[in-house]
Design an enzyme around this catalytic site. Structure first.
Site, PDB file in Angstrom:
ATOM      1  N   ASP A 178       0.845  -1.198   0.000  1.00  0.00           N
ATOM      2  CA  ASP A 178       0.000   0.000   0.000  1.00  0.00           C
ATOM      3  C   ASP A 178       0.880   1.249   0.000  1.00  0.00           C
ATOM      4  O   ASP A 178       1.400   1.656   1.028  1.00  0.00           O
ATOM      5  CB  ASP A 178      -0.905   0.010   1.237  1.00  0.00           C
ATOM      6  CG  ASP A 178      -1.826   1.223   1.231  1.00  0.00           C
ATOM      7  OD1 ASP A 178      -2.793   1.205   0.440  1.00  0.00           O
ATOM      8  OD2 ASP A 178      -1.572   2.198   1.966  1.00  0.00           O
ATOM      9  N   TYR A 223       3.681   9.386  -0.449  1.00  0.00           N
ATOM     10  CA  TYR A 223       4.683   8.668   0.358  1.00  0.00           C
ATOM     11  C   TYR A 223       6.081   8.759  -0.265  1.00  0.00           C
ATOM     12  O   TYR A 223       7.071   8.410   0.374  1.00  0.00           O
ATOM     13  CB  TYR A 223       4.314   7.182   0.537  1.00  0.00           C
ATOM     14  CG  TYR A 223       2.982   6.909   1.196  1.00  0.00           C
ATOM     15  CD1 TYR A 223       2.233   7.917   1.787  1.00  0.00           C
ATOM     16  CD2 TYR A 223       2.458   5.618   1.231  1.00  0.00           C
ATOM     17  CE1 TYR A 223       0.995   7.650   2.385  1.00  0.00           C
ATOM     18  CE2 TYR A 223       1.238   5.339   1.832  1.00  0.00           C
ATOM     19  CZ  TYR A 223       0.508   6.364   2.391  1.00  0.00           C
ATOM     20  OH  TYR A 223      -0.707   6.084   2.968  1.00  0.00           O
ATOM     21  N   HIS A 260      -7.049   9.732  -2.170  1.00  0.00           N
ATOM     22  CA  HIS A 260      -6.457   9.653  -0.826  1.00  0.00           C
ATOM     23  C   HIS A 260      -7.349  10.298   0.245  1.00  0.00           C
ATOM     24  O   HIS A 260      -7.429   9.801   1.372  1.00  0.00           O
ATOM     25  CB  HIS A 260      -5.075  10.327  -0.842  1.00  0.00           C
ATOM     26  CG  HIS A 260      -4.118   9.785   0.152  1.00  0.00           C
ATOM     27  ND1 HIS A 260      -2.782   9.621  -0.078  1.00  0.00           N
ATOM     28  CD2 HIS A 260      -4.295   9.342   1.423  1.00  0.00           C
ATOM     29  CE1 HIS A 260      -2.179   9.115   0.979  1.00  0.00           C
ATOM     30  NE2 HIS A 260      -3.082   8.938   1.912  1.00  0.00           N
ATOM     31  N   SER A 282     -10.397   6.788  -0.110  1.00  0.00           N
ATOM     32  CA  SER A 282      -9.877   6.673   1.250  1.00  0.00           C
ATOM     33  C   SER A 282     -10.343   7.892   2.040  1.00  0.00           C
ATOM     34  O   SER A 282     -10.463   8.990   1.483  1.00  0.00           O
ATOM     35  CB  SER A 282      -8.343   6.620   1.210  1.00  0.00           C
ATOM     36  OG  SER A 282      -7.831   6.519   2.520  1.00  0.00           O
ATOM     37  N   GLN A 317     -10.591   2.861   2.141  1.00  0.00           N
ATOM     38  CA  GLN A 317      -9.503   2.715   3.132  1.00  0.00           C
ATOM     39  C   GLN A 317      -9.688   3.760   4.235  1.00  0.00           C
ATOM     40  O   GLN A 317      -9.831   4.948   3.961  1.00  0.00           O
ATOM     41  CB  GLN A 317      -8.149   2.900   2.430  1.00  0.00           C
ATOM     42  CG  GLN A 317      -6.966   2.647   3.349  1.00  0.00           C
ATOM     43  CD  GLN A 317      -5.609   2.834   2.682  1.00  0.00           C
ATOM     44  OE1 GLN A 317      -4.802   3.666   3.083  1.00  0.00           O
ATOM     45  NE2 GLN A 317      -5.341   2.044   1.639  1.00  0.00           N
ATOM     46  N   SER A 351       5.921  -1.570   8.695  1.00  0.00           N
ATOM     47  CA  SER A 351       7.130  -1.656   9.515  1.00  0.00           C
ATOM     48  C   SER A 351       8.350  -1.631   8.608  1.00  0.00           C
ATOM     49  O   SER A 351       8.317  -2.145   7.490  1.00  0.00           O
ATOM     50  CB  SER A 351       7.141  -2.937  10.356  1.00  0.00           C
ATOM     51  OG  SER A 351       8.340  -2.969  11.113  1.00  0.00           O
ATOM     52  N   ARG A 393       9.643  -7.338  12.837  1.00  0.00           N
ATOM     53  CA  ARG A 393       8.234  -6.930  12.975  1.00  0.00           C
ATOM     54  C   ARG A 393       7.427  -7.239  11.703  1.00  0.00           C
ATOM     55  O   ARG A 393       6.258  -7.592  11.776  1.00  0.00           O
ATOM     56  CB  ARG A 393       8.153  -5.440  13.275  1.00  0.00           C
ATOM     57  CG  ARG A 393       8.632  -5.077  14.670  1.00  0.00           C
ATOM     58  CD  ARG A 393       8.634  -3.582  14.808  1.00  0.00           C
ATOM     59  NE  ARG A 393       8.904  -3.147  16.165  1.00  0.00           N
ATOM     60  CZ  ARG A 393       9.062  -1.876  16.506  1.00  0.00           C
ATOM     61  NH1 ARG A 393       8.980  -0.920  15.591  1.00  0.00           N
ATOM     62  NH2 ARG A 393       9.286  -1.558  17.754  1.00  0.00           N
TER      63      ARG A 393
HETATM   64  N1  LIG Z   1      -5.087   6.459   3.524  1.00  0.00           N
HETATM   65  C1  LIG Z   1      -4.527   7.126   4.513  1.00  0.00           C
HETATM   66  O1  LIG Z   1      -4.826   8.296   4.752  1.00  0.00           O
HETATM   67  C2  LIG Z   1      -3.509   6.446   5.373  1.00  0.00           C
HETATM   68  C3  LIG Z   1      -3.095   7.049   6.556  1.00  0.00           C
HETATM   69  C4  LIG Z   1      -2.156   6.384   7.351  1.00  0.00           C
HETATM   70  C5  LIG Z   1      -1.682   5.128   6.950  1.00  0.00           C
HETATM   71  N2  LIG Z   1      -2.094   4.599   5.774  1.00  0.00           N
HETATM   72  C6  LIG Z   1      -1.578   3.274   5.314  1.00  0.00           C
HETATM   73  O2  LIG Z   1      -1.669   2.329   6.372  1.00  0.00           O
HETATM   74  C7  LIG Z   1      -0.370   1.858   6.711  1.00  0.00           C
HETATM   75  C8  LIG Z   1      -0.263   1.578   8.215  1.00  0.00           C
HETATM   76  O3  LIG Z   1      -0.515   2.734   8.979  1.00  0.00           O
HETATM   77  P1  LIG Z   1       0.611   3.440   9.853  1.00  0.00           P
HETATM   78  O4  LIG Z   1       1.916   3.165   9.226  1.00  0.00           O
HETATM   79  O5  LIG Z   1       0.253   4.847  10.042  1.00  0.00           O
HETATM   80  O6  LIG Z   1       0.447   2.727  11.268  1.00  0.00           O
HETATM   81  P2  LIG Z   1       0.642   1.236  11.877  1.00  0.00           P
HETATM   82  O7  LIG Z   1       0.875   0.234  10.820  1.00  0.00           O
HETATM   83  O8  LIG Z   1      -0.506   1.047  12.811  1.00  0.00           O
HETATM   84  O9  LIG Z   1       1.944   1.398  12.778  1.00  0.00           O
HETATM   85  C9  LIG Z   1       3.219   1.537  12.227  1.00  0.00           C
HETATM   86  C10 LIG Z   1       4.185   1.837  13.386  1.00  0.00           C
HETATM   87  O10 LIG Z   1       4.200   0.734  14.319  1.00  0.00           O
HETATM   88  C11 LIG Z   1       5.519   0.183  14.388  1.00  0.00           C
HETATM   89  N3  LIG Z   1       5.360  -1.282  14.363  1.00  0.00           N
HETATM   90  C12 LIG Z   1       5.063  -2.068  13.314  1.00  0.00           C
HETATM   91  N4  LIG Z   1       4.932  -3.345  13.672  1.00  0.00           N
HETATM   92  C13 LIG Z   1       5.173  -3.399  14.999  1.00  0.00           C
HETATM   93  C14 LIG Z   1       5.184  -4.449  15.931  1.00  0.00           C
HETATM   94  N5  LIG Z   1       4.920  -5.703  15.577  1.00  0.00           N
HETATM   95  N6  LIG Z   1       5.476  -4.142  17.236  1.00  0.00           N
HETATM   96  C15 LIG Z   1       5.726  -2.872  17.611  1.00  0.00           C
HETATM   97  N7  LIG Z   1       5.716  -1.827  16.757  1.00  0.00           N
HETATM   98  C16 LIG Z   1       5.438  -2.086  15.460  1.00  0.00           C
HETATM   99  C17 LIG Z   1       6.275   0.696  13.181  1.00  0.00           C
HETATM  100  O11 LIG Z   1       7.635   0.856  13.511  1.00  0.00           O
HETATM  101  P3  LIG Z   1       8.861   0.420  12.543  1.00  0.00           P
HETATM  102  O12 LIG Z   1       8.475   0.763  11.140  1.00  0.00           O
HETATM  103  O13 LIG Z   1       9.983   1.267  13.056  1.00  0.00           O
HETATM  104  O14 LIG Z   1       9.073  -1.052  12.756  1.00  0.00           O
HETATM  105  C18 LIG Z   1       5.604   2.061  12.948  1.00  0.00           C
HETATM  106  O15 LIG Z   1       6.164   3.024  13.799  1.00  0.00           O
HETATM  107  C19 LIG Z   1       0.558   2.980   6.209  1.00  0.00           C
HETATM  108  O16 LIG Z   1       1.896   2.560   6.084  1.00  0.00           O
HETATM  109  C20 LIG Z   1      -0.116   3.327   4.914  1.00  0.00           C
HETATM  110  O17 LIG Z   1       0.175   2.367   3.930  1.00  0.00           O
HETATM  111  C21 LIG Z   1      -3.011   5.215   5.001  1.00  0.00           C
END
Ligand SMILES: NC(=O)c1ccc[n+]([C@@H]2O[C@H](COP(=O)([O-])OP(=O)(O)OC[C@H]3O[C@@H](n4cnc5c(N)ncnc54)[C@H](OP(=O)(O)O)[C@@H]3O)[C@@H](O)[C@H]2O)c1
Length: 312
Positions: A73, A78, A136, A167, A200, A270, A275
């Site tokens: 994704d 990004y 988005h 989204s 999303q 991650s 992780r």
């Molecule tokens: N459409 C939108 O507006 C929108 C907004 C936000 C996100 N997204 C999408 O959704 C994805 C996920 O959301 P997000 O990245 O904001 O949040 P998330 O996946 O809930 O959390 C990611 C964070 O948690 C850490 N992490 C990952 N796995 C872990 C584990 N098993 N234990 C402890 N910590 C862990 C990561 O650190 P490290 O990377 O340092 O390991 C990172 O800091 C995004 O990457 C993006 O693709 C979309």
């Protein structure tokens, strides 16, 4: 009429995705997919790359592919579409088995700018097609939202984008889009309005978004869950700790399993290899119906932005 997306497993079986907690969850595995309204399939586990720096995106995406993820994704904003596409080319996995998403940036809303955004995605990635392209966020006003949608429909008709969606749309934005799709069908012919294959949103036990999820369920729109592990901010919650102990899993794994069992497509991010593996190791346990309920709250506590409430 209620339209229900279908779940397909690695052995090619297709199963009705009714209400997620009622599904025989034992059938889930890392190769499970839903069939979308477009007719294409989407792998249930996605690999998020928001805030993944471009200089590590290729390596971590390759690690995700090695681990078994087949769904990435990304988004224009990004700034890592290119290294993700490089990983797709280098993975040694047939392109047809990988699912790649990008998104129209808020600053590119409107017909012409969205066409430019799509063209930029192709020139940066060098891909022949993109599996899913989302708007988005619902910013820019009705005319711009409709214009962006029309550009996505045209790209889908041209065969360069396979499925389209949105989204961060609130129910009022979804209703507006549904009306626009009906207008396009009326003026251009049946099937010419496009279909919302995917939506999303930030979705987790502290942000259940029941109104939006119900809207999607009624129509067979697949709900993707971003921030599915709430960026690690809730791992200390009592209910979560209890389930983690009960199943000998981590809080992140419990949250991801909860998301799958809700019928969502979680997109954990991650850049840490261990992780990336931990977040995919979620197919050897099942949360029972009572615990599924106990984990969900009535809270409305986003950890990211929340454009669903925008009224422009
Ligand atoms: N459409 C939108 O507006 C929108 C907004 C936000 C996100 N997204 C999408 O959704 C994805 C996920 O959301 P997000 O990245 O904001 O949040 P998330 O996946 O809930 O959390 C990611 C964070 O948690 C850490 N992490 C990952 N796995 C872990 C584990 N098993 N234990 C402890 N910590 C862990 C990561 O650190 P490290 O990377 O340092 O390991 C990172 O800091 C995004 O990457 C993006 O693709 C979309």
């Amino acid at each position: 009429m209620r339209t229900i997306p279908r779940l397909s497993g690695s052995r090619g079986h297709i199963q009705t995705r009714r209400f997620a907690t009622a599904v025989a969850m034992a059938t889930l595995n890392i190769n499970s997919k839903y069939k979308m309204l477009s007719g294409h399939e989407i792998p249930l586990l996605g690999f998020g790359v928001y805030q993944t720096p471009a200089n590590v995106a290729e390596d971590v995406t390759l690690h995700a592919f090695k681990t078994g993820y087949r769904h990435v994704d990304s988004a224009r904003v990004y700034r890592n579409e290119q290294p993700c596409a490089d990983a797709i080319r280098k993975a040694g996995i047939p392109r047809s088995e990988i699912f790649f998403t990008s998104k129209v940036p808020p600053r590119a809303m409107g017909y012409e700018k969205t066409k430019d955004s799509i063209n930029s995605s192709f020139s940066q990635t060098g891909l022949d097609y993109i599996d899913l392209y989302l708007i988005h966020a619902p910013y820019g006003g009705k005319e711009a939202r409709n214009g962006s949608w029309r550009a996505l429909v045209e790209a889908k008709e041209a065969g360069i984008i396979r499925s389209i969606g949105v989204s961060n749309y609130g129910v009022h934005h979804l209703n507006e889009l549904e009306t626009y799709i009906a207008e396009l069908e009326e003026s251009h012919g049946k099937g010419k309005g496009g279909e919302i294959s995917v939506g999303q949103w930030e979705l987790h036990p502290w942000l259940a978004r029941r109104d939006i999820v119900d809207w999607c369920k009624e129509r067979g729109v697949v709900c993707e869950a971003y921030c599915p592990i709430i960026r690690g901010q809730r791992f200390g919650e009592k209910a979560l700790q209890h389930l983690a102990k009960k199943h000998a899993k981590t809080p992140a794994q419990v949250l991801l399993r909860w998301s799958l069992q809700k019928g969502f497509v979680p997109l954990p991010k991650s850049i840490t290899p261990s992780r990336i593996e931990e977040n995919a190791d979620i197919y050897d346990f099942e949360i029972d119906a009572e615990d599924m309920k106990a984990l969900e709250t009535t809270a409305y506590e986003p950890c990211a932005w929340d454009p669903t409430t925008s009224n422009d």
